[in-house]
Design a protein around this motif. Structure first.
Motif, PDB file in Angstrom:
ATOM      1  N   GLY A   1       0.792  -1.228   0.000  1.00  0.00           N
ATOM      2  CA  GLY A   1       0.000   0.000   0.000  1.00  0.00           C
ATOM      3  C   GLY A   1       0.819   1.269   0.000  1.00  0.00           C
ATOM      4  O   GLY A   1       0.310   2.326   0.401  1.00  0.00           O
ATOM      5  N   CYS A   2       2.073   1.186  -0.474  1.00  0.00           N
ATOM      6  CA  CYS A   2       2.964   2.351  -0.427  1.00  0.00           C
ATOM      7  C   CYS A   2       3.564   2.660  -1.796  1.00  0.00           C
ATOM      8  O   CYS A   2       4.703   3.136  -1.893  1.00  0.00           O
ATOM      9  CB  CYS A   2       4.077   2.121   0.586  1.00  0.00           C
ATOM     10  N   LYS A   3       2.803   2.452  -2.836  1.00  0.00           N
ATOM     11  CA  LYS A   3       3.299   2.688  -4.198  1.00  0.00           C
ATOM     12  C   LYS A   3       3.686   4.153  -4.387  1.00  0.00           C
ATOM     13  O   LYS A   3       3.029   5.062  -3.885  1.00  0.00           O
ATOM     14  CB  LYS A   3       2.222   2.298  -5.206  1.00  0.00           C
ATOM     15  N   ASN A   4       4.779   4.365  -5.110  1.00  0.00           N
ATOM     16  CA  ASN A   4       5.291   5.710  -5.412  1.00  0.00           C
ATOM     17  C   ASN A   4       5.687   6.482  -4.155  1.00  0.00           C
ATOM     18  O   ASN A   4       5.409   7.678  -4.019  1.00  0.00           O
ATOM     19  CB  ASN A   4       4.281   6.508  -6.232  1.00  0.00           C
ATOM     20  N   THR A   5       6.328   5.786  -3.256  1.00  0.00           N
ATOM     21  CA  THR A   5       6.865   6.412  -2.050  1.00  0.00           C
ATOM     22  C   THR A   5       8.344   6.045  -1.917  1.00  0.00           C
ATOM     23  O   THR A   5       8.877   5.287  -2.723  1.00  0.00           O
ATOM     24  CB  THR A   5       6.117   5.957  -0.787  1.00  0.00           C
ATOM     25  N   VAL A   6       8.973   6.595  -0.890  1.00  0.00           N
ATOM     26  CA  VAL A   6      10.379   6.282  -0.615  1.00  0.00           C
ATOM     27  C   VAL A   6      10.477   5.660   0.769  1.00  0.00           C
ATOM     28  O   VAL A   6       9.955   6.211   1.745  1.00  0.00           O
ATOM     29  CB  VAL A   6      11.256   7.545  -0.678  1.00  0.00           C
ATOM     30  N   LEU A   7      11.123   4.506   0.847  1.00  0.00           N
ATOM     31  CA  LEU A   7      11.374   3.832   2.123  1.00  0.00           C
ATOM     32  C   LEU A   7      12.799   4.138   2.559  1.00  0.00           C
ATOM     33  O   LEU A   7      13.749   3.990   1.771  1.00  0.00           O
ATOM     34  CB  LEU A   7      11.160   2.333   1.987  1.00  0.00           C
TER      35      LEU A   7
END
Length: 465
Positions: free
Chosen positions: A406-412
């Protein structure tokens, strides 16, 4: 006490007999000058035997500027919680207490004869001061049947797993604008596993959460211990009848006593929104006494970023405080503080009060912006698998495995005690990451997931290396 007595000099007393056979009215008036901001004022009145209901109405001038908070203590006294019968702060201008029922925020039961006290507490005073009036109506009558409360069930299952919940919320029992019925219905609609009731300075709601017992929503008692001047903190995991007092100052040096009272119930003490006002640190008590920090309150904003920075600096100094997130919800919609946003996700041995609190205490917690976000962080070392909150053996290699949904197009970002260890673009809705951390390179790792504009999507408590 001397300050309270000085304030009583501003007090006037009038007694009106409204109806000789039905009720009597006590009218008290007073004036609070600007320099008495945040001073406690106890307004005494005598309750005769045979009284079955007390009604209180509060009036004061310049109500768009002045704020006069209100609560009440019965004939058992106001020196401690023994006489506590309710608190509404500035949310109500009138309330009643009867033997079988009471206004929200207040506690029904025996109307004991003797001297009662209304506590008024000015949290804002206009330059001209504050003139106030209390109308107290004492109603005699036939003794009513005392209705016993129904506290919530403390255990729903013993199935180990990750449970999603909200640790900070308000209803009509303090300054919220929804009923307990409405709150529970919304929690179930959002498929939360648990909620923690945290009304300001009152346990009135906690006495009856058992009305909503079900197999799929655990309700845990709590209280937001609220001092406008010195900060707010959540006492979570309380017994239904426990009230944690708020009437003390940091310089009194007794905050440990009240945190200890929470621990006595098996609960935890959490610092709430420590940068609540204009970016200044508004929490003034000794943070060493507390178990955790609410670093994410409602929608992600600059105040949450300041709380995160404070927590991160503490971690780097070796201070272990649990990070939690919560909505601080007051209304059903139309607010930056919506129920379940964010969620504190806890690994617990079951859906029970003790198991949830144990999971939080051990740091087996991550915070998610909503129910579509999930994050798994495990570390393999010396043939064993460790998770969030666990402590690895010292100076061992760590093989880190992450699964994010559920974290598409984010930065980890993987973060350690010296700052950023690595960052990873998340292009897919479900993504896994494997990496190694060298022995001795950091005392812990934790994870943040952010959007391009730096809005937080998820973050974990540390795995200790």
């Amino acid at each position: 006490m001397k300050k309270h007595l000085r304030l009583l000099l501003f007090l006037q007393l009038t007694v009106l007999f409204v109806s000789a056979q039905d009720s009597s009215k006590v009218v008290r008036k007073g004036f609070i000058p600007k320099d008495k901001l945040f001073e406690l004022l106890y307004v005494p009145f005598d309750v005769p035997a045979g009284t079955t209901e007390i009604r209180v109405k509060e009036r004061y001038d310049k109500m768009k500027v002045n704020v006069l908070n209100m609560g009440i203590y019965d004939a058992n006294g106001y020196q401690d919680a023994a006489g506590f019968r309710g608190w509404s702060g500035g949310a109500k201008k009138e309330f009643f207490i009867a033997e079988a029922s009471a206004s929200t925020g207040y506690i029904a039961g025996n109307i004991n004869a003797g001297t009662w006290n209304i506590l008024v507490y000015p949290s804002t005073i206009a330059p001209e001061g504050l003139s106030w009036t209390l109308e107290i109506t004492l109603v005699p009558g036939k003794q009513q049947k005392i209705v016993e409360g129904k506290p919530a069930a403390v255990q729903l299952n013993t199935i180990a797993g990750w449970y999603r919940g909200d640790l900070h919320m308000h209803t009509l029992h303090s300054d919220g604008r929804r009923t307990t019925d409405e709150l529970v219905a919304e929690a179930k609609a959002k498929k939360l596993d648990y909620i923690i009731s945290t009304e300001h300075n009152t346990n009135a709601a906690n006495l009856n959460w058992g009305r909503y017992d079900s197999k799929d929503l655990l309700i845990i008692n709590g209280e937001e211990v609220t001092s406008t001047r010195y900060g707010h903190w959540n006492a979570i995991g309380l017994d239904a009848k426990t009230v944690v007092d708020w009437r003390y100052k940091p310089e009194d040096g007794i905050i440990g006593k009240y945190v200890g009272r929470v621990h006595q119930d098996g609960g935890l003490a959490i610092i709430n929104h420590p940068f609540y006002d204009k970016g200044d640190k508004t929490f003034k008590f000794d943070e060493k006494e507390f178990d955790g920090i609410e670093i994410w309150n409602g929608e992600w904003n600059v105040l949450n970023a300041l709380a995160l920075k404070w927590w991160d600096e503490s971690l780097r100094k070796g201070v272990k405080k649990i990070a939690i997130g919560a909505s601080d919800t007051h209304i059903a919609s139309g607010s930056p503080n919506n129920l379940g946003r964010p969620q504190t996700v806890v690994f617990a041995k079951g859906l029970s009060k003790n198991a949830i609190l144990e999971g939080i205490k051990k740091g087996r917690v991550y915070i998610a912006a909503g129910d579509s976000v999930s994050l798994q962080l495990t570390v393999n070392s010396a043939g064993k698998t460790y998770g969030i909150g666990d402590q690895l053996p010292k100076n061992t290699a760590a093989d880190v495995h992450l699964t994010v949904k559920g974290c598409k197009n984010t930065v980890l970002m993987v973060i350690g005690d010296k700052g950023l260890i690595s960052s990873h673009q998340l292009a897919d809705d479900v993504q896994t990451i494997d990496m190694k951390v060298k022995p001795g390179s950091s005392s812990y790792i934790r994870v943040e997931v952010r959007k391009a504009d730096q809005t937080m999507v998820a973050l974990t408590n540390p795995v200790w290396l």
